[in-house]
Design a protein around this motif. Structure first.
Motif, PDB file in Angstrom:
ATOM      1  N   GLY A   1      29.784  41.047  45.219  1.00 23.79           N
ATOM      2  CA  GLY A   1      30.907  40.290  44.695  1.00 23.79           C
ATOM      3  C   GLY A   1      30.643  39.855  43.268  1.00 23.79           C
ATOM      4  O   GLY A   1      29.716  40.328  42.600  1.00 23.79           O
ATOM      5  N   GLN A   2      31.466  38.925  42.802  1.00 19.40           N
ATOM      6  CA  GLN A   2      31.304  38.426  41.442  1.00 19.40           C
ATOM      7  C   GLN A   2      30.141  37.453  41.309  1.00 19.40           C
ATOM      8  O   GLN A   2      29.616  37.255  40.218  1.00 19.40           O
ATOM      9  CB  GLN A   2      32.588  37.748  40.974  1.00 19.40           C
ATOM     10  N   GLY A   3      29.746  36.855  42.414  1.00 20.01           N
ATOM     11  CA  GLY A   3      28.673  35.879  42.385  1.00 20.01           C
ATOM     12  C   GLY A   3      29.151  34.544  41.836  1.00 20.01           C
ATOM     13  O   GLY A   3      30.264  34.412  41.334  1.00 20.01           O
ATOM     14  N   THR A   4      28.286  33.553  41.939  1.00 17.69           N
ATOM     15  CA  THR A   4      28.587  32.240  41.386  1.00 17.69           C
ATOM     16  C   THR A   4      27.359  31.737  40.631  1.00 17.69           C
ATOM     17  O   THR A   4      26.236  31.813  41.118  1.00 17.69           O
ATOM     18  CB  THR A   4      29.021  31.254  42.496  1.00 17.69           C
TER      19      THR A   4
ATOM     20  N   VAL B   1      35.074  46.208  51.123  1.00 23.63           N
ATOM     21  CA  VAL B   1      34.487  44.979  51.638  1.00 23.63           C
ATOM     22  C   VAL B   1      34.704  43.865  50.634  1.00 23.63           C
ATOM     23  O   VAL B   1      34.463  44.033  49.434  1.00 23.63           O
ATOM     24  CB  VAL B   1      32.989  45.165  51.912  1.00 23.63           C
ATOM     25  N   GLU B   2      35.147  42.706  51.121  1.00 24.70           N
ATOM     26  CA  GLU B   2      35.413  41.563  50.262  1.00 24.70           C
ATOM     27  C   GLU B   2      34.353  40.492  50.459  1.00 24.70           C
ATOM     28  O   GLU B   2      34.106  40.039  51.580  1.00 24.70           O
ATOM     29  CB  GLU B   2      36.797  40.989  50.545  1.00 24.70           C
ATOM     30  N   LEU B   3      33.745  40.082  49.362  1.00 27.51           N
ATOM     31  CA  LEU B   3      32.743  39.022  49.354  1.00 27.51           C
ATOM     32  C   LEU B   3      33.081  38.091  48.201  1.00 27.51           C
ATOM     33  O   LEU B   3      33.075  38.504  47.043  1.00 27.51           O
ATOM     34  CB  LEU B   3      31.339  39.597  49.161  1.00 27.51           C
ATOM     35  N   VAL B   4      33.362  36.830  48.512  1.00 27.96           N
ATOM     36  CA  VAL B   4      33.781  35.874  47.497  1.00 27.96           C
ATOM     37  C   VAL B   4      32.879  34.658  47.543  1.00 27.96           C
ATOM     38  O   VAL B   4      32.864  33.924  48.533  1.00 27.96           O
ATOM     39  CB  VAL B   4      35.245  35.455  47.678  1.00 27.96           C
ATOM     40  N   GLU B   5      32.142  34.439  46.460  1.00 32.15           N
ATOM     41  CA  GLU B   5      31.226  33.313  46.355  1.00 32.15           C
ATOM     42  C   GLU B   5      31.840  32.211  45.490  1.00 32.15           C
ATOM     43  O   GLU B   5      32.571  32.494  44.541  1.00 32.15           O
ATOM     44  CB  GLU B   5      29.894  33.748  45.736  1.00 32.15           C
ATOM     45  N   SER B   6      31.505  30.975  45.810  1.00 36.21           N
ATOM     46  CA  SER B   6      31.990  29.847  45.035  1.00 36.21           C
ATOM     47  C   SER B   6      31.016  28.681  45.166  1.00 36.21           C
ATOM     48  O   SER B   6      30.125  28.687  46.009  1.00 36.21           O
ATOM     49  CB  SER B   6      33.389  29.422  45.493  1.00 36.21           C
TER      50      SER B   6
END
Length: 116
Positions: A107-110, A2-7
């Motif tokens: 994800g990596q979070g922001t 699962v891909e989750l990308v925060e910005s």
């Protein structure tokens, strides 16, 4: 996977605003299943805002009236518009399924930092 990308995070002064964005794979779900979490240093993840059954919005008491969640089904994206930011909003912000996150899919979070 699962891909989750925060910005969209950054450094702002108290009272300022930020717009966070999360793009996720359809495998993770639809926008009606998604929401935002945050983790301050030394603390656990806490629910911030998200969509629940019927397309309704749910907000933590600490952010009600200040944050607004929105989504775009065409791009599998959810946003978090944050206004009147306070130092206590400082945290790493994550998107995930809501109200129960996929614990192995963070994800990596922001980073959001609110400081004078």
């Amino acid at each position: 996977q699962v891909e989750l990308v925060e910005s969209g995070g950054g450094l702002v002064q108290p009272g300022g605003s930020l717009r966070l964005s999360c793009t996720f794979s359809k495998r993770a779900g639809s926008i009606r299943d998604m929401g935002w979490y945050r983790q301050a240093p030394g603390r656990q993840h806490e629910l911030v805002a998200g969509f629940i059954g019927g397309g309704h919005e749910r907000y933590a008491d600490s952010v009600k009236g200040r944050f607004i969640i929105s989504g775009d089904i065409r791009t599998n994206t959810i946003d978090l518009h944050m206004n009147s930011l306070k130092p206590e909003d400082t945290a790493v912000y994550y998107c995930n399924t809501f109200p129960t996150p996929l614990r192995n899919s963070w994800g990596q979070g922001t980073q959001v930092t609110v400081s004078s």
